[in-house]
Enzyme design. Structure first.
Site, PDB file in Angstrom:
ATOM      1  N   ASP A   1      35.710   7.461  55.359  1.00  0.00           N
ATOM      2  CA  ASP A   1      37.118   7.091  55.528  1.00  0.00           C
ATOM      3  C   ASP A   1      37.690   6.482  54.249  1.00  0.00           C
ATOM      4  O   ASP A   1      36.981   5.822  53.496  1.00  0.00           O
ATOM      5  CB  ASP A   1      37.232   6.090  56.689  1.00  0.00           C
ATOM      6  CG  ASP A   1      38.657   5.964  57.207  1.00  0.00           C
ATOM      7  OD1 ASP A   1      39.448   6.923  57.049  1.00  0.00           O
ATOM      8  OD2 ASP A   1      38.994   4.903  57.769  1.00  0.00           O
TER       9      ASP A   1
ATOM     10  N   ARG B   1      30.305   3.254  57.855  1.00  0.00           N
ATOM     11  CA  ARG B   1      31.715   3.610  57.757  1.00  0.00           C
ATOM     12  C   ARG B   1      32.254   3.007  56.466  1.00  0.00           C
ATOM     13  O   ARG B   1      32.076   1.816  56.205  1.00  0.00           O
ATOM     14  CB  ARG B   1      32.531   3.087  58.935  1.00  0.00           C
ATOM     15  CG  ARG B   1      34.013   3.496  58.794  1.00  0.00           C
ATOM     16  CD  ARG B   1      34.861   3.132  60.001  1.00  0.00           C
ATOM     17  NE  ARG B   1      36.197   3.706  59.833  1.00  0.00           N
ATOM     18  CZ  ARG B   1      36.905   4.299  60.785  1.00  0.00           C
ATOM     19  NH1 ARG B   1      36.404   4.396  61.995  1.00  0.00           N
ATOM     20  NH2 ARG B   1      38.102   4.785  60.553  1.00  0.00           N
TER      21      ARG B   1
ATOM     22  N   ARG C   1      47.436  14.971  62.673  1.00  0.00           N
ATOM     23  CA  ARG C   1      47.997  14.780  61.315  1.00  0.00           C
ATOM     24  C   ARG C   1      48.985  15.883  60.975  1.00  0.00           C
ATOM     25  O   ARG C   1      49.001  16.930  61.619  1.00  0.00           O
ATOM     26  CB  ARG C   1      46.855  14.753  60.308  1.00  0.00           C
ATOM     27  CG  ARG C   1      45.982  13.534  60.539  1.00  0.00           C
ATOM     28  CD  ARG C   1      45.026  13.312  59.412  1.00  0.00           C
ATOM     29  NE  ARG C   1      44.256  12.106  59.678  1.00  0.00           N
ATOM     30  CZ  ARG C   1      43.560  11.450  58.777  1.00  0.00           C
ATOM     31  NH1 ARG C   1      43.509  11.904  57.532  1.00  0.00           N
ATOM     32  NH2 ARG C   1      42.906  10.355  59.099  1.00  0.00           N
TER      33      ARG C   1
ATOM     34  N   ILE D   1      34.477   2.813  65.485  1.00  0.00           N
ATOM     35  CA  ILE D   1      33.688   4.052  65.535  1.00  0.00           C
ATOM     36  C   ILE D   1      34.583   5.282  65.581  1.00  0.00           C
ATOM     37  O   ILE D   1      34.168   6.386  65.224  1.00  0.00           O
ATOM     38  CB  ILE D   1      32.687   3.990  66.721  1.00  0.00           C
ATOM     39  CG1 ILE D   1      31.636   2.902  66.424  1.00  0.00           C
ATOM     40  CG2 ILE D   1      31.995   5.312  66.939  1.00  0.00           C
ATOM     41  CD1 ILE D   1      30.551   2.756  67.468  1.00  0.00           C
TER      42      ILE D   1
ATOM     43  N   SER E   1      38.405  15.039  66.504  1.00  0.00           N
ATOM     44  CA  SER E   1      39.262  15.626  67.548  1.00  0.00           C
ATOM     45  C   SER E   1      40.692  15.116  67.389  1.00  0.00           C
ATOM     46  O   SER E   1      41.656  15.849  67.640  1.00  0.00           O
ATOM     47  CB  SER E   1      38.797  15.194  68.942  1.00  0.00           C
ATOM     48  OG  SER E   1      37.426  15.334  69.119  1.00  0.00           O
ATOM     49  N   GLU E   2      40.804  13.852  66.989  1.00  0.00           N
ATOM     50  CA  GLU E   2      42.125  13.219  66.880  1.00  0.00           C
ATOM     51  C   GLU E   2      42.839  13.554  65.567  1.00  0.00           C
ATOM     52  O   GLU E   2      44.046  13.358  65.446  1.00  0.00           O
ATOM     53  CB  GLU E   2      41.988  11.697  67.011  1.00  0.00           C
ATOM     54  CG  GLU E   2      41.625  11.223  68.410  1.00  0.00           C
ATOM     55  CD  GLU E   2      40.168  11.491  68.802  1.00  0.00           C
ATOM     56  OE1 GLU E   2      39.316  11.611  67.889  1.00  0.00           O
ATOM     57  OE2 GLU E   2      39.880  11.600  70.006  1.00  0.00           O
ATOM     58  N   ASN E   3      42.107  14.053  64.577  1.00  0.00           N
ATOM     59  CA  ASN E   3      42.754  14.373  63.295  1.00  0.00           C
ATOM     60  C   ASN E   3      43.718  15.560  63.398  1.00  0.00           C
ATOM     61  O   ASN E   3      44.512  15.803  62.493  1.00  0.00           O
ATOM     62  CB  ASN E   3      41.712  14.617  62.186  1.00  0.00           C
ATOM     63  CG  ASN E   3      41.005  13.355  61.734  1.00  0.00           C
ATOM     64  OD1 ASN E   3      39.845  13.387  61.323  1.00  0.00           O
ATOM     65  ND2 ASN E   3      41.694  12.215  61.799  1.00  0.00           N
ATOM     66  N   TRP E   4      43.665  16.285  64.526  1.00  0.00           N
ATOM     67  CA  TRP E   4      44.656  17.353  64.758  1.00  0.00           C
ATOM     68  C   TRP E   4      46.066  16.793  64.797  1.00  0.00           C
ATOM     69  O   TRP E   4      47.042  17.534  64.639  1.00  0.00           O
ATOM     70  CB  TRP E   4      44.365  18.081  66.075  1.00  0.00           C
ATOM     71  CG  TRP E   4      43.229  19.055  66.003  1.00  0.00           C
ATOM     72  CD1 TRP E   4      41.978  18.896  66.500  1.00  0.00           C
ATOM     73  CD2 TRP E   4      43.254  20.363  65.413  1.00  0.00           C
ATOM     74  NE1 TRP E   4      41.213  20.005  66.253  1.00  0.00           N
ATOM     75  CE2 TRP E   4      41.973  20.928  65.590  1.00  0.00           C
ATOM     76  CE3 TRP E   4      44.231  21.115  64.741  1.00  0.00           C
ATOM     77  CZ2 TRP E   4      41.642  22.195  65.126  1.00  0.00           C
ATOM     78  CZ3 TRP E   4      43.890  22.385  64.287  1.00  0.00           C
ATOM     79  CH2 TRP E   4      42.616  22.913  64.481  1.00  0.00           C
TER      80      TRP E   4
HETATM   81  C1  IPE Z   1      37.723   8.941  61.284  1.00  0.00           C
HETATM   82  O1  IPE Z   1      38.694   8.477  60.420  1.00  0.00           O
HETATM   83  C2  IPE Z   1      37.587  10.427  61.159  1.00  0.00           C
HETATM   84  C3  IPE Z   1      36.974  10.934  59.933  1.00  0.00           C
HETATM   85  C4  IPE Z   1      36.525  10.211  58.946  1.00  0.00           C
HETATM   86  C5  IPE Z   1      36.869  12.361  59.853  1.00  0.00           C
HETATM   87  P1  IPE Z   1      40.203   8.269  60.873  1.00  0.00           P
HETATM   88  O2  IPE Z   1      40.941   7.843  59.658  1.00  0.00           O
HETATM   89  O3  IPE Z   1      40.702   9.467  61.568  1.00  0.00           O
HETATM   90  O4  IPE Z   1      40.075   7.080  61.922  1.00  0.00           O
HETATM   91  P2  IPE Z   1      41.174   6.033  62.447  1.00  0.00           P
HETATM   92  O5  IPE Z   1      42.390   6.813  62.829  1.00  0.00           O
HETATM   93  O6  IPE Z   1      41.472   5.096  61.314  1.00  0.00           O
HETATM   94  O7  IPE Z   1      40.512   5.327  63.572  1.00  0.00           O
HETATM   95  C1  IPE Z   2      39.108  10.248  55.986  1.00  0.00           C
HETATM   96  O1  IPE Z   2      40.094   9.730  55.159  1.00  0.00           O
HETATM   97  C2  IPE Z   2      39.072  11.748  55.907  1.00  0.00           C
HETATM   98  C3  IPE Z   2      39.570  12.426  57.109  1.00  0.00           C
HETATM   99  C4  IPE Z   2      39.941  11.845  58.216  1.00  0.00           C
HETATM  100  C5  IPE Z   2      39.663  13.873  57.032  1.00  0.00           C
HETATM  101  P1  IPE Z   2      41.537   9.425  55.685  1.00  0.00           P
HETATM  102  O2  IPE Z   2      42.393  10.613  55.430  1.00  0.00           O
HETATM  103  O3  IPE Z   2      41.512   8.945  57.087  1.00  0.00           O
HETATM  104  O4  IPE Z   2      41.962   8.241  54.723  1.00  0.00           O
HETATM  105  P2  IPE Z   2      42.796   6.952  55.090  1.00  0.00           P
HETATM  106  O5  IPE Z   2      42.079   6.260  56.205  1.00  0.00           O
HETATM  107  O6  IPE Z   2      44.172   7.415  55.490  1.00  0.00           O
HETATM  108  O7  IPE Z   2      42.796   6.138  53.836  1.00  0.00           O
HETATM  109 MG    MG Z   3      41.330   7.088  57.911  1.00  0.00          MG
END
Ligand code: IPE
Ligand code: IPE
Ligand code: MG
Length: 244
Positions: free
Chosen positions: A20, A183, A71, A190, A66-69
C-alpha cells in the site's frame, strides 16, 4: 540462496504483503496515481528477489482487491495494462529463478487478455519449486471464504468441515500456513486480505510507502518476525507440545 533456513523457524515459510501507498507516493511528487503503481512494480521486483533469496517458500502479494473496482476507470485500466506488461516482462526471470506463479481472486471479472496472460504464466511456471509467488488479483478474504464454502457444499454434501479440511477449498490450498503479514503505507488494517489465513499470522506494519520499500524495510520485518514468540493459544512453554 539459503532455502534450508525456512525450516529453522526464524524465516517464515509464507509471507504476505499488502503493498500500500503507491497513490500517496505519487501525489507527494505531483505524479499521477498510475505513475505510483509503476514505481510500485519496481518495489515488487525487489521484494520477490529478497524473499526468494532468503528461502521463503511462498510470497503472496495483494495487487488488486475486490474493493479496488471502486476506483476511477482510468486507474483500474492503467493497473490492468501494468499487470499485463509485468507478467510478460517478468516471466523469463521467474522461470530462470524457478519461481512458480499462481493467481488468486475472481479472475473471470478481468479483461480477457489479462486472464490469458495469467493462465499462460501459471502453465509455464507450474513445475517450478524454488518459491511460489501468489498474486492476489480481484481478491477479497470474504470472496475466498464464500467460494470455498460453495465448493465445500457442492463437493462434500452434508459432511461438516474441520478447519484443516476447509482450508483445502480456499484459494491458498496447498500453500504453507501464513506466518507473516506485512502492510506498508502506515495503515493498520487488513482491508479484506487473507482473513481466514491470517488467523495466527504475525502482523507487521511498516510506515514506508510501497514504492520506497527496499531490502532494509523487508529485513526489518523479518527481524521483527524472528523476535516474536508465537504461542498459537498455548502458553509458549515446551510442555504445550505434549498436549498438541
Ligand atoms: C489494499 O489497499 C489493497 C491492495 C494493496 C491491493 P487499499 O488501499 O485498497 O486499502 P484501503 O482502502 O486503504 O483499506
Ligand atoms: C496500493 O496503493 C496499490 C493498489 C491498491 C493497487 P494505493 O493505490 O492504495 O496507494 P494509496 O493508499 O492511495 O497511497
Ligand atoms: Mg491504499
Amino acid at each position: 540462496m539459503v532455502p534450508d533456513k525456512a525450516e529453522t523457524g526464524r524465516i517464515p515459510a509464507h509471507v504476505a504483503i499488502i503493498m500500500d501507498g503507491n497513490g500517496r507516493w505519487a501525489k507527494a511528487r505531483g505524479l499521477s496515481r498510475s505513475e505510483g503503481h509503476r514505481m510500485g512494480l519496481k518495489a515488487t521486483r525487489r521484494a520477490v528477489e529478497f524473499f526468494a533469496n532468503r528461502g521463503v517458500r511462498a510470497l503472496t502479494l495483494f495487487a488488486f482487491s475486490s474493493e479496488n473496482w471502486q476506483r476511477p476507470k482510468a486507474e483500474v485500466e492503467a493497473l490492468f495494462d501494468l499487470f499485463v506488461s509485468a507478467i510478460e516482462e517478468e516471466l523469463p526471470e521467474l522461470r530462470e529463478k524457478g519461481i512458480r506463479l499462481r493467481f488468486i481472486g475472481a479472475r473471470e471479472e478481468f479483461p480477457e487478455d489479462l486472464q490469458a496472460r495469467m493462465a499462460e504464466a501459471e502453465a509455464q511456471t507450474g513445475a517450478n519449486d524454488t518459491m511460489t509467488l501468489v498474486v492476489a488479483l480481484g481478491y477479497g478474504g470474504r470472496w475466498d471464504i464464500l467460494q470455498a464454502a460453495l465448493r465445500w457444499v457442492r463437493e462434500s454434501g452434508d459432511a461438516v468441515p474441520d478447519p484443516a479440511g476447509f482450508a483445502d477449498f480456499l484459494s491458498t490450498a496447498g500453500l504453507p500456513d501464513l506466518d507473516l503479514l506485512i502492510r506498508t503505507g502506515g495503515e493498520q488494517r487488513i482491508s479484506n486480505f487473507l482473513l481466514w489465513q491470517a488467523a495466527y499470522a504475525e502482523l507487521c506494519f511498516l510506515e514506508a510507502l510501497w514504492p520506497d520499500v527496499g531490502d532494509p524495510d523487508l529485513q526489518d520485518a523479518l527481524d521483527t518476525y524472528s523476535r516474536r514468540q508465537r504461542r498459537f493459544g498455548g502458553t509458549g512453554e515446551p510442555r504445550d507440545v505434549a498436549h498438541a
